[in-house]
Motif scaffolding. Structure first.
Motif, PDB file in Angstrom:
ATOM      1  N   LYS A   4      28.777  46.052 -19.317  1.00  0.00           N
ATOM      2  CA  LYS A   4      29.372  45.264 -18.249  1.00  0.00           C
ATOM      3  C   LYS A   4      28.778  45.772 -16.944  1.00  0.00           C
ATOM      4  O   LYS A   4      28.863  46.963 -16.631  1.00  0.00           O
ATOM      5  CB  LYS A   4      30.889  45.439 -18.234  1.00  0.00           C
ATOM      6  N   VAL A   5      28.133  44.868 -16.201  1.00  0.00           N
ATOM      7  CA  VAL A   5      27.488  45.227 -14.946  1.00  0.00           C
ATOM      8  C   VAL A   5      28.249  44.554 -13.809  1.00  0.00           C
ATOM      9  O   VAL A   5      28.477  43.342 -13.838  1.00  0.00           O
ATOM     10  CB  VAL A   5      26.005  44.800 -14.945  1.00  0.00           C
ATOM     11  N   TYR A   7      28.579  43.747  -9.674  1.00  0.00           N
ATOM     12  CA  TYR A   7      27.762  43.562  -8.473  1.00  0.00           C
ATOM     13  C   TYR A   7      28.673  43.523  -7.244  1.00  0.00           C
ATOM     14  O   TYR A   7      29.720  42.883  -7.271  1.00  0.00           O
ATOM     15  CB  TYR A   7      26.982  42.253  -8.554  1.00  0.00           C
ATOM     16  N   GLU A  19      30.155  39.972 -11.765  1.00  0.00           N
ATOM     17  CA  GLU A  19      29.965  40.799 -12.959  1.00  0.00           C
ATOM     18  C   GLU A  19      29.369  39.950 -14.063  1.00  0.00           C
ATOM     19  O   GLU A  19      29.456  38.722 -14.054  1.00  0.00           O
ATOM     20  CB  GLU A  19      31.257  41.436 -13.427  1.00  0.00           C
ATOM     21  N   LEU A  33      17.246  48.931 -17.461  1.00  0.00           N
ATOM     22  CA  LEU A  33      18.278  48.010 -17.005  1.00  0.00           C
ATOM     23  C   LEU A  33      17.903  47.425 -15.646  1.00  0.00           C
ATOM     24  O   LEU A  33      17.989  46.214 -15.434  1.00  0.00           O
ATOM     25  CB  LEU A  33      19.631  48.712 -16.919  1.00  0.00           C
ATOM     26  N   GLU A  34      17.475  48.281 -14.729  1.00  0.00           N
ATOM     27  CA  GLU A  34      17.102  47.808 -13.393  1.00  0.00           C
ATOM     28  C   GLU A  34      15.956  46.802 -13.471  1.00  0.00           C
ATOM     29  O   GLU A  34      15.991  45.761 -12.814  1.00  0.00           O
ATOM     30  CB  GLU A  34      16.709  48.988 -12.512  1.00  0.00           C
ATOM     31  N   ILE A  37      17.303  43.453 -14.732  1.00  0.00           N
ATOM     32  CA  ILE A  37      18.092  42.747 -13.717  1.00  0.00           C
ATOM     33  C   ILE A  37      17.189  42.191 -12.614  1.00  0.00           C
ATOM     34  O   ILE A  37      17.357  41.047 -12.186  1.00  0.00           O
ATOM     35  CB  ILE A  37      19.184  43.670 -13.142  1.00  0.00           C
ATOM     36  N   ILE A  51      22.478  52.477  -8.213  1.00  0.00           N
ATOM     37  CA  ILE A  51      23.138  52.169  -9.474  1.00  0.00           C
ATOM     38  C   ILE A  51      24.103  53.305  -9.796  1.00  0.00           C
ATOM     39  O   ILE A  51      23.725  54.478  -9.758  1.00  0.00           O
ATOM     40  CB  ILE A  51      22.125  51.976 -10.611  1.00  0.00           C
ATOM     41  N   ILE A  53      26.863  54.739 -12.701  1.00  0.00           N
ATOM     42  CA  ILE A  53      27.326  54.672 -14.077  1.00  0.00           C
ATOM     43  C   ILE A  53      28.640  55.437 -14.136  1.00  0.00           C
ATOM     44  O   ILE A  53      28.700  56.601 -13.746  1.00  0.00           O
ATOM     45  CB  ILE A  53      26.313  55.312 -15.059  1.00  0.00           C
ATOM     46  N   GLU A  69      30.466  51.805 -17.618  1.00  0.00           N
ATOM     47  CA  GLU A  69      30.628  50.839 -16.528  1.00  0.00           C
ATOM     48  C   GLU A  69      29.454  51.016 -15.576  1.00  0.00           C
ATOM     49  O   GLU A  69      29.221  52.110 -15.066  1.00  0.00           O
ATOM     50  CB  GLU A  69      31.937  51.084 -15.784  1.00  0.00           C
ATOM     51  N   VAL A  70      28.704  49.953 -15.359  1.00  0.00           N
ATOM     52  CA  VAL A  70      27.533  49.977 -14.499  1.00  0.00           C
ATOM     53  C   VAL A  70      27.843  49.164 -13.250  1.00  0.00           C
ATOM     54  O   VAL A  70      28.384  48.065 -13.342  1.00  0.00           O
ATOM     55  CB  VAL A  70      26.307  49.373 -15.219  1.00  0.00           C
ATOM     56  N   LEU A  72      26.069  47.938  -9.402  1.00  0.00           N
ATOM     57  CA  LEU A  72      24.980  47.906  -8.424  1.00  0.00           C
ATOM     58  C   LEU A  72      25.622  47.876  -7.058  1.00  0.00           C
ATOM     59  O   LEU A  72      26.412  46.961  -6.743  1.00  0.00           O
ATOM     60  CB  LEU A  72      24.096  46.690  -8.632  1.00  0.00           C
TER      61      LEU A  72
END
Length: 79
Positions: A4-5, A7, A19, A33-34, A37, A51, A53, A69-70, A72
């Protein structure tokens, strides 16, 4: 694995979402990941962000784990 990312700020504006769930291979790094995205959201290639985590800003070579949980995060302004 699915992550789950989240923003925030101008990052959410650029992605037009707050998200999303992103799928990556197990053992993927924050760099991977970066790159994924930034490939999906070309506007992010020009925007500065950090970023985090599990609520901790980390280095880009860290390996991601399922259920992390990520987030940005746009640049912070002090005050």
């Amino acid at each position: 694995m699915e992550l789950k990312v989240l923003y925030f700020g101008m990052i959410a504006e650029a992605t037009q979402c707050a998200e999303e769930i992103i799928s990556l291979e197990s053992g993927s790094s924050v760099d991977q990941l970066e790159n994924l995205i930034k490939g999906k959201y070309k506007k992010l290639q020009r925007l500065p962000f950090k970023i985090a985590i599990d609520k901790e800003i980390i280095a880009n070579n860290v390996v991601l784990h399922p259920n992390s949980e990520v987030a940005l995060l746009p640049p912070f302004s002090g005050g």
